[in-house]
Design an enzyme around this catalytic site. Structure first.
Site, mmCIF file in Angstrom:
data_model
loop_
_atom_site.group_PDB
_atom_site.id
_atom_site.type_symbol
_atom_site.label_atom_id
_atom_site.label_comp_id
_atom_site.label_asym_id
_atom_site.label_seq_id
_atom_site.Cartn_x
_atom_site.Cartn_y
_atom_site.Cartn_z
ATOM 1 C CB ALA A 158 6.952 -53.906 12.938
ATOM 2 N N GLY B 233 6.497 -51.724 17.589
ATOM 3 C CA GLY B 233 6.164 -53.111 17.930
ATOM 4 C C GLY B 233 6.972 -53.639 19.101
ATOM 5 C CD GLU C 11 2.191 -51.913 18.878
ATOM 6 O OE1 GLU C 11 2.983 -52.256 17.964
ATOM 7 O OE2 GLU C 11 1.033 -51.540 18.664
ATOM 8 C CD GLU D 180 4.094 -47.682 16.184
ATOM 9 O OE1 GLU D 180 4.166 -46.700 16.960
ATOM 10 O OE2 GLU D 180 4.080 -48.856 16.584
HETATM 11 N N1 CO8 Z 1 13.073 -52.049 11.082
HETATM 12 C C1 CO8 Z 1 14.087 -52.430 10.286
HETATM 13 N N2 CO8 Z 1 15.388 -52.089 10.507
HETATM 14 C C2 CO8 Z 1 15.632 -51.335 11.598
HETATM 15 C C3 CO8 Z 1 14.629 -50.902 12.476
HETATM 16 C C4 CO8 Z 1 13.288 -51.295 12.180
HETATM 17 N N3 CO8 Z 1 12.246 -50.966 12.975
HETATM 18 N N4 CO8 Z 1 15.197 -50.158 13.446
HETATM 19 C C5 CO8 Z 1 16.516 -50.134 13.192
HETATM 20 N N5 CO8 Z 1 16.792 -50.843 12.075
HETATM 21 C C6 CO8 Z 1 18.076 -51.063 11.450
HETATM 22 C C7 CO8 Z 1 18.569 -49.825 10.732
HETATM 23 O O1 CO8 Z 1 17.987 -49.737 9.448
HETATM 24 C C8 CO8 Z 1 20.050 -50.090 10.703
HETATM 25 O O2 CO8 Z 1 20.320 -51.021 9.671
HETATM 26 P P1 CO8 Z 1 21.478 -50.714 8.579
HETATM 27 O O3 CO8 Z 1 22.741 -50.710 9.387
HETATM 28 O O4 CO8 Z 1 21.362 -51.860 7.650
HETATM 29 O O5 CO8 Z 1 21.159 -49.383 8.004
HETATM 30 C C9 CO8 Z 1 20.319 -50.793 12.024
HETATM 31 O O6 CO8 Z 1 19.057 -51.300 12.466
HETATM 32 C C10 CO8 Z 1 20.850 -49.849 13.097
HETATM 33 O O7 CO8 Z 1 19.938 -48.749 13.184
HETATM 34 P P2 CO8 Z 1 20.410 -47.227 13.232
HETATM 35 O O8 CO8 Z 1 21.659 -47.055 12.418
HETATM 36 O O9 CO8 Z 1 19.239 -46.377 12.867
HETATM 37 O O10 CO8 Z 1 20.783 -47.097 14.782
HETATM 38 P P3 CO8 Z 1 20.746 -45.774 15.671
HETATM 39 O O11 CO8 Z 1 21.371 -46.154 16.972
HETATM 40 O O12 CO8 Z 1 21.301 -44.605 14.934
HETATM 41 O O13 CO8 Z 1 19.170 -45.458 15.901
HETATM 42 C C11 CO8 Z 1 16.891 -46.040 16.438
HETATM 43 C C12 CO8 Z 1 18.395 -46.358 16.643
HETATM 44 C C13 CO8 Z 1 16.557 -44.688 17.047
HETATM 45 C C14 CO8 Z 1 16.111 -47.127 17.162
HETATM 46 C C15 CO8 Z 1 16.556 -46.018 14.939
HETATM 47 O O14 CO8 Z 1 17.095 -47.203 14.324
HETATM 48 C C16 CO8 Z 1 15.095 -45.969 14.627
HETATM 49 O O15 CO8 Z 1 14.505 -44.916 14.709
HETATM 50 N N6 CO8 Z 1 14.497 -47.120 14.263
HETATM 51 C C17 CO8 Z 1 13.111 -47.187 13.864
HETATM 52 C C18 CO8 Z 1 12.188 -47.114 15.084
HETATM 53 C C19 CO8 Z 1 10.760 -47.147 14.652
HETATM 54 O O16 CO8 Z 1 10.260 -46.288 13.939
HETATM 55 N N7 CO8 Z 1 10.004 -48.195 15.081
HETATM 56 C C20 CO8 Z 1 8.628 -48.400 14.720
HETATM 57 C C21 CO8 Z 1 8.507 -49.310 13.539
HETATM 58 S S1 CO8 Z 1 6.843 -49.470 12.931
HETATM 59 C C22 CO8 Z 1 6.125 -50.566 13.996
HETATM 60 O O17 CO8 Z 1 6.722 -51.055 14.906
HETATM 61 C C23 CO8 Z 1 4.676 -50.922 13.726
HETATM 62 C C24 CO8 Z 1 4.147 -51.867 14.804
HETATM 63 C C25 CO8 Z 1 3.291 -52.931 14.187
HETATM 64 C C26 CO8 Z 1 2.922 -54.032 15.172
HETATM 65 C C27 CO8 Z 1 4.087 -54.890 15.672
HETATM 66 C C28 CO8 Z 1 3.603 -56.050 16.516
HETATM 67 C C29 CO8 Z 1 4.596 -56.607 17.495
#
Ligand code: CO8
Length: 289
Positions: free
Chosen positions: A97, A140, A143, A163
């Site tokens: 998400a 998400g 999911e 999460e």
């Molecule tokens: N939300 C918003 N932006 C994101 C997300 C995210 N989940 N993941 C990545 N991005 C963005 C980054 O902020 C970045 O943007 P910017 O260039 O503007 O800074 C861009 O995508 C590229 O990301 P990274 O530079 O971090 O790329 P890396 O290759 O270094 O890392 C990762 C990739 C490991 C995937 C890393 O981006 C990461 O850890 N992302 C977050 C993963 C995470 O924690 N996901 C869980 C989110 S909470 C959730 O999903 C709750 C579920 C609720 C229900 C959903 C129902 C369908």
């Protein structure tokens, strides 16, 4: 393409103006900002939804999920389509998400707006849906993949529910569907530590039904969807309903439902055609009736 999602009201206005008018509608992607949707397969009987928000690794914002729902509604209403594939990019199916969208939400707004209530439309699709997962399927994203009927993984796919590392827990079925798919012990470890599974580990754990080279993933998922779409659509829906009941009902009730649906196949022309074609040693021709 916008990095941030537009307002929900814009998406709702767009939904209101979206009228499915026939098979060719999906040959352009003009209606969508965060996804691509078109028909695939030799007979164009597969609906393909591709999450397309590359700069945010396909983070699931509300606008994107609204568009997925619209595309699903369109494919569900398209009698030519027999199965649907949902995929992302080679780097990310979806990285969860949208954390930036959620960052400043507070409980009263989450609760009052029933946040995420319309994010599980995929799980109620009547047509079979295959997730084709390359790259990250986190939070998400994992999911969403698990809401699909089966998951094919590219060999570099990674599945996880991280999460806990953000101070929250899965909110769209992660604790429930993951536990049913991989068992309590592994689900606990993944949800409590944020540990990710590789494609091969996910295969071993029973989360995915096939692992393919990255480039082959979508063609393979499409081939599987074409195979499904070539069978009787009405009987396929009954088979899907029966399997899904296994997650909701005690065994005796599940078996009873299965028996009723089995009996119901005898009310269809396709059941008669299927058995007659076998006996007459000819190619079957299902009509979906
Ligand atoms: N939300 C918003 N932006 C994101 C997300 C995210 N989940 N993941 C990545 N991005 C963005 C980054 O902020 C970045 O943007 P910017 O260039 O503007 O800074 C861009 O995508 C590229 O990301 P990274 O530079 O971090 O790329 P890396 O290759 O270094 O890392 C990762 C990739 C490991 C995937 C890393 O981006 C990461 O850890 N992302 C977050 C993963 C995470 O924690 N996901 C869980 C989110 S909470 C959730 O999903 C709750 C579920 C609720 C229900 C959903 C129902 C369908």
């Amino acid at each position: 393409m916008a990095i941030f999602c537009r307002s929900a009201s814009f998406a709702v206005r767009q939904a209101a103006s979206f009228v499915f008018t026939g098979a060719r509608r999906y040959s352009t992607d003009a209606h969508f900002e965060f996804i691509l949707a078109n028909k695939r397969g030799v007979k164009e009987n597969v609906g393909l939804i591709q999450l397309n928000r590359p700069k945010a690794l396909n983070a699931l914002c509300d606008g994107l999920m609204q568009e997925v729902n619209q595309a699903l509604d369109g494919f569900e209403g398209d009698s030519q389509v027999g199965a649907i594939v949902i995929t992302g990019s080679e780097k990310a199916f979806a990285a969860g998400a949208d954390i930036k969208e959620m960052q400043n939400w507070a409980f009263p707004a989450c609760y009052s707006a029933n946040f995420l209530s319309h994010w599980n439309r995929v799980s109620s699709a009547r047509k079979p849906v295959i997730a084709a997962v390359n790259g990250f399927a986190l939070g998400g994203g994992c999911e969403l993949a698990m809401m699909c009927d089966n998951i094919y993984a590219g060999e570099k796919a990674q599945f996880g529910q991280p999460e806990i590392l953000l101070g929250t827990i899965p909110g769209a079925g992660g604790t429930q569907r993951l536990t049913r798919a991989v068992g309590k012990s592994l689900a606990m470890e993944m949800v409590l530590t944020g540990k990710r599974l590789s494609a091969q580990e996910a295969m071993q754990a029973g989360l995915v039904s096939g692992v393919f080279p990255v480039q082959q993933l979508v063609p393979e998922a499409t081939r599987c969807a074409e195979k499904i779409a070539s069978n009787s659509k009405i009987i396929t829906a009954m088979a899907k309903e029966a399997i899904n009941a296994a997650f909701e009902l005690p065994l005796a009730e599940g078996n009873r439902l299965e028996k009723r649906l089995f009996h119901a196949t005898f009310a269809t022309e396709d059941r008669k055609e299927g058995m007659t074609a076998f006996v007459e040693k000819r190619k079957v021709s299902f009509q979906g009736k």
